[in-house]
Design an enzyme around this catalytic site. Structure first.
Site, PDB file in Angstrom:
ATOM      1  N   ASP A   1       0.948  -1.185  -0.074  1.00 40.05           N
ATOM      2  CA  ASP A   1       0.185  -0.006  -0.028  1.00 40.05           C
ATOM      3  C   ASP A   1       0.737   1.007  -0.075  1.00 40.05           C
ATOM      4  OD1 ASP A   1      -2.571   1.392   0.435  1.00 40.05           O
ATOM      5  OD2 ASP A   1      -1.610   2.193   2.153  1.00 40.05           O
TER       6      ASP A   1
ATOM      7  N   CYS B   1     -12.392  -2.791  13.130  1.00 44.35           N
ATOM      8  CA  CYS B   1     -13.593  -3.539  12.611  1.00 44.35           C
ATOM      9  C   CYS B   1     -14.612  -3.821  13.806  1.00 44.35           C
ATOM     10  CB  CYS B   1     -13.327  -4.840  11.931  1.00 44.35           C
ATOM     11  SG  CYS B   1     -14.557  -5.665  11.099  1.00 44.35           S
TER      12      CYS B   1
ATOM     13  N   CYS C   1     -12.475  -9.976   7.710  1.00 46.83           N
ATOM     14  CA  CYS C   1     -13.967 -10.481   7.341  1.00 46.83           C
ATOM     15  C   CYS C   1     -14.692  -9.915   6.156  1.00 46.83           C
ATOM     16  CB  CYS C   1     -14.880  -9.969   8.619  1.00 46.83           C
ATOM     17  SG  CYS C   1     -15.011  -8.503   8.849  1.00 46.83           S
TER      18      CYS C   1
ATOM     19  N   ASP D   1      -2.952   1.336   6.866  1.00 45.92           N
ATOM     20  CA  ASP D   1      -2.325   1.184   5.618  1.00 45.92           C
ATOM     21  C   ASP D   1      -2.101  -0.465   5.518  1.00 45.92           C
ATOM     22  OD1 ASP D   1      -2.382   3.659   5.208  1.00 45.92           O
ATOM     23  OD2 ASP D   1      -0.249   4.155   5.937  1.00 45.92           O
TER      24      ASP D   1
ATOM     25  N   GLU E   1      -0.969  -1.157  -5.709  1.00 47.08           N
ATOM     26  CA  GLU E   1      -2.105  -0.181  -6.226  1.00 47.08           C
ATOM     27  C   GLU E   1      -1.978   0.316  -7.678  1.00 47.08           C
ATOM     28  OE1 GLU E   1      -3.929   1.950  -2.635  1.00 47.08           O
ATOM     29  OE2 GLU E   1      -1.641   2.069  -2.381  1.00 47.08           O
TER      30      GLU E   1
END
Length: 424
Positions: free
Chosen positions: A227, A382, A365, A392, A311
């Protein structure tokens, strides 16, 4: 340069030159098929140390080539303005011998290097007409200033030669020029083209090498996702981060001081030339620091992994935002380019995936947060599975998952909601 006005003689030699070019291309195709499958792959750059007499000769050579480029451009403009005739490379190359006979400066330098000057002018016009046909905003070829003419292209063995003493010789330059061979050529490499260049008062030679087209064995090493960011230059799916050095920001104070000093100097003065050289060297040092770190980082990643997922960022669009300076300073495109060409010769795969939503979706998840995270939130917490890790690193793991799940579909694959707008 009176020979450039002999336009009538150009067309007498035009058909002869075209036939010669067709025959030369046929010979090259036949010889290439007999020599084997070789493709140009690498450019090796070395620092050279010319003495005072050689520096004067090199500067005179660049000045003469600049005059030749401008004369060729002026001839094309006048031929179209007066007779509506478009000149090409073969037209002007047929007159090069007459020009060398009329100009003692050009006669003392390499003939093939002067041909490359005319080819470079021809490429500028081809690019202009190509953009014009596409409907893009064309930029007509412009006259060059000697202060901005910094390179000359040669054929190795014709104009520029490699000496047994470990130095190089250049036609029209006295003696042999010292070279710092910090690394050797790869085994089986062939030298075809060399470029002598000047940058911030230093001289370099760059060799374009032709290597055997051999496919390396795929590397059997673990995969990693990367990233790219501004606070952390690189965050990996393994949990490692590399802080962004921010080279330009660290040198910004000295840059401003030198720019103010340059603005106070009188134009065409010796002091202005000196301060301008100091400013160029300062920018060169910043660029060298950036390039050094990116090369070391890309080499380390290629040596430790067999698949690298990155990316597919649109740097052009991002650089039009308020973070433009930081984005240019991070040099994401330069890092990606270093990764790709190093991975190509090491048997490592580099896969670019769509970055949309990679920092929002949970890598454990796959559930997006109820409220999209802002750029100020640097942690991923999360609410569904309770995982907590760096923002990141979470994005890097999502990037790796997309590359593994959709390895052959290219950028844009692996989106869970491709029809919806997702925050980054």
């Amino acid at each position: 340069m009176r020979a450039w006005v002999f336009i009538s003689q150009i067309y007498i030699n035009f058909m002869v030159a075209r036939c010669a070019k067709n025959a030369e291309q046929t010979v090259r195709r036949n010889s290439a098929s007999q020599k084997g499958n070789y493709v140009p792959k690498r450019a090796y750059k070395y620092r050279i140390y010319p003495n005072a007499a050689q520096v004067a000769g090199l500067e005179a050579m660049l000045g003469a080539f600049c005059d030749l480029y401008n004369a060729g451009l002026q001839q094309r403009i006048e031929a179209w303005r007066r007779h509506r005739i478009g000149l090409r490379y073969l037209d002007q190359a047929a007159e090069l011998k007459a020009v060398r006979a009329a100009d003692d400066r050009l006669a003392g330098f390499s003939y093939s290097a002067e041909q490359q000057v005319l080819r470079r002018l021809n490429k500028a016009f081809e690019s202009f007409f190509r953009r014009l046909k596409r409907g893009e905003k064309p930029g007509f070829p412009r006259f060059q200033a000697k202060s901005r003419s910094h390179s000359a292209e040669f054929r190795v063995g014709d104009g520029l030669t490699l000496k047994t003493s470990g130095r190089i010789g250049c036609t029209g330059i006295p003696g042999e020029i010292k070279v710092k061979w910090h690394r050797g050529f790869p085994e089986g490499a062939r030298t075809g083209t060399a470029v002598l260049s000047r940058s911030a008062g230093k001289w370099y030679v760059t060799f374009l090498l032709t290597l055997p087209d051999e496919s390396p064995e795929p590397a059997d090493r673990p995969a990693v996702g990367l990233d790219l960011g501004l606070s952390s230059l690189v965050a990996t799916s393994d949990g490692d981060t590399v802080a962004a050095p921010r080279w330009a920001r660290a040198a910004q104070q000295k840059t401003r001081r030198l720019q103010r000093r340059l603005s106070r100097c009188q134009r065409r003065s010796k002091r202005r030339t000196k301060v301008k050289r100091d400013l160029a060297r300062h920018h060169a040092r910043v660029a060298n620091r950036r390039r050094d770190l990116l090369h070391k980082l890309s080499r380390d990643l290629v040596d430790r992994h067999g698949l690298i997922a990155i990316e597919d960022l649109s740097v052009d669009r991002l650089s039009r935002s308020m973070l433009a300076r930081s984005i240019h300073d991070a040099a994401w495109t330069q890092l990606r380019r270093s990764l790709e060409y190093k991975a190509e010769s090491a048997g490592v795969r580099v896969i670019a995936v769509d970055p949309r939503g990679t920092s929002q979706i949970c890598s454990a998840c796959g559930v997006p947060p109820p409220v999209p995270k802002t750029l100020a939130q640097r942690r991923h917490d999360c609410a569904a599975c309770g995982v907590s890790l760096d923002r990141d690193v979470n994005a890097a793991r999502n990037i790796l998952q997309r590359a593994i799940t959709y390895p052959d579909q290219g950028p844009g694959a692996g989106l869970r909601t491709s029809s919806q707008r997702v925050a980054a």
